[in-house]
Motif scaffolding. Structure first.
Motif, short mmCIF file in Angstrom:
data_model
loop_
_atom_site.label_atom_id
_atom_site.label_comp_id
_atom_site.label_asym_id
_atom_site.label_seq_id
_atom_site.Cartn_x
_atom_site.Cartn_y
_atom_site.Cartn_z
N GLY A 11 0.83 -1.05 0.05
CA GLY A 11 0.03 0.12 -0.09
C GLY A 11 0.88 1.19 -0.10
O GLY A 11 2.19 1.10 -0.04
N GLU A 12 0.18 2.41 0.34
CA GLU A 12 0.74 3.91 0.18
C GLU A 12 1.98 3.68 1.25
O GLU A 12 1.67 3.19 2.30
N GLY A 13 3.21 4.17 0.96
CA GLY A 13 4.17 4.45 1.95
C GLY A 13 4.66 3.06 2.38
O GLY A 13 5.40 3.33 3.57
N ALA A 14 4.64 1.96 1.96
CA ALA A 14 4.98 0.76 2.58
C ALA A 14 6.49 0.58 2.38
O ALA A 14 7.03 -0.21 3.12
N LYS A 16 7.99 0.57 -0.88
CA LYS A 16 8.57 -0.22 -2.29
C LYS A 16 9.78 0.47 -2.75
O LYS A 16 10.59 -0.26 -3.05
N SER A 17 9.64 1.92 -3.02
CA SER A 17 10.97 2.72 -3.46
C SER A 17 11.98 2.43 -2.88
O SER A 17 13.20 2.02 -3.29
N ARG A 50 0.89 7.21 -16.91
CA ARG A 50 1.09 7.27 -15.32
C ARG A 50 0.77 8.73 -14.88
O ARG A 50 -0.09 8.97 -14.02
N LEU A 54 -2.13 9.44 -12.26
CA LEU A 54 -1.87 10.11 -10.86
C LEU A 54 -2.18 11.47 -10.71
O LEU A 54 -2.39 12.16 -9.55
N ARG A 96 5.52 -2.64 -8.56
CA ARG A 96 4.14 -2.88 -8.86
C ARG A 96 3.77 -3.57 -9.96
O ARG A 96 4.64 -3.38 -11.05
N ARG A 145 3.50 7.90 6.56
CA ARG A 145 5.00 7.92 6.03
C ARG A 145 4.84 8.54 4.69
O ARG A 145 5.63 9.66 4.24
N ALA A 146 3.82 8.29 3.89
CA ALA A 146 3.72 8.84 2.42
C ALA A 146 3.32 10.39 2.63
O ALA A 146 4.01 11.00 1.83
N ARG A 149 6.16 12.35 3.09
CA ARG A 149 7.33 12.37 1.92
C ARG A 149 6.86 13.29 0.72
O ARG A 149 7.77 14.05 0.42
N ASP A 153 -1.33 12.18 -4.27
CA ASP A 153 -1.57 11.85 -5.64
C ASP A 153 -3.21 11.54 -5.79
O ASP A 153 -3.88 11.55 -4.64
N GLU A 156 -3.88 8.65 -3.53
CA GLU A 156 -3.77 8.81 -2.19
C GLU A 156 -5.07 9.75 -1.43
O GLU A 156 -5.03 10.11 -0.42
N SER A 189 11.33 -1.46 11.55
CA SER A 189 12.45 -0.52 11.26
C SER A 189 13.06 -0.81 10.01
O SER A 189 13.02 -1.97 9.61
#
Ligand code: Z5A
Length: 209
Positions: A11-14, A16-17, A50, A54, A96, A145-146, A149, A153, A156, A189
């Motif tokens: 999900g958002e802010g998990a 991934k990046s 994209r 978004l 994704r 978290r998202a 940052r 979008d 979100e 963490s």
């Protein structure tokens, strides 16, 4: 097909990046040739799609149009990036993929999974990821978290219920595809998250999975 196809979902802010870079480095050190990419996106056409998807000004995109745009970007991505890389023996690491469609357009928007599966089969043929790492955490923590940052979008801006359905859809996918899914507790963490990911990759690269 010689290369392996790894996807990272959540999900958002998990994270991934953040963790995609970690996985990329891990695979390079393991001697793999890696193509890192993302969805929606990954090609010039896909990145244009994209932007549209978004853009929070595009509030009127219908659910079906959203679904088809995800697969339009994916068709281009498969043909121009993913399939050539796998055929050349590279490992493809993708931020994704189609599980996000089941989670967001299926779970989130309520589109029938059978309809998604029909388009999936048409666009992808037999191509499916070999390994999917699901970064799972409570949605409140992910959105926090998202939010810290960047600006929200179009996705979100959805309500909490939407993200609860997305999370549940991912957990359901993990349950029905245990052979390729690995769940990481992303609420801990970064050091701990990356320890969990290292263990998954070590086993996967050793061919034990
Ligand atoms: N979408 C869809 O609907 N259907 C589809 O088929 C596909 C996509 C393919 C774009 O995805 C949108 O497209 C997405 C679903 C939809 N919805 N949205 N929004 P995206 O992947 O580009 O965007 P995203 O999900 O919003 O990703 P994100 O917000 O960029 O989150 P992330 O990449 O998972 O997290 P991050 O940037 O790595 O981390 C967020 C912050 O948390 C950052 O400041 C980190 O330093 C911090 N962080 C990370 N890990 C930790 C830990 N462990 N502790 C503390 N802090 C941490």
């Amino acid at each position: 097909m010689v290369g392996k196809f790894i996807t990272v979902e959540g999900g958002e802010g998990a994270g991934k990046s953040t963790n995609l870079d970690f996985i990329h480095q891990y695979l390079l050190q393991a001697g793999k040739k890696v193509v890192m990419t993302r969805e929606p996106g990954g090609t010039p056409v896909g990145e244009k799609i994209r932007e549209l998807l978004l853009d929070k000004q595009q509030a009127s995109i219908s659910d079906n149009a959203e679904l088809l745009l995800m697969f339009a970007a994916r068709a281009q991505h498969l043909e121009q990036v993913i399939l050539p890389a796998l055929q050349a023996g590279s490992w493809v690491l993708c931020d994704r993929f189609t599980d996000a469609t089941y989670a967001y357009q299926g779970g989130g928007r309520g589109i029938d999974n059978a309809r998604i599966a029909t388009i999936e089969n048409w666009v992808q043929g037999e191509i499916r990821p070999d390994l999917t790492v699901l970064l799972d955490l409570p949605i409140e923590e992910g959105l926090k978290r998202a939010g810290e940052r960047s600006e929200p979008d179009r996705f979100e801006q959805e309500k909490h219920d939407f993200f609860h359905r997305v999370r549940q859809a991912y957990l359901d996918l993990a349950k029905t595809n245990p052979e390729r899914y690995r769940i990481v507790d992303a609420s801990t963490s970064l050091v701990d998250v990356q320890k969990q990911i290292s263990h998954i990759l070590e086993t996967f690269c050793a061919g034990k999975e």
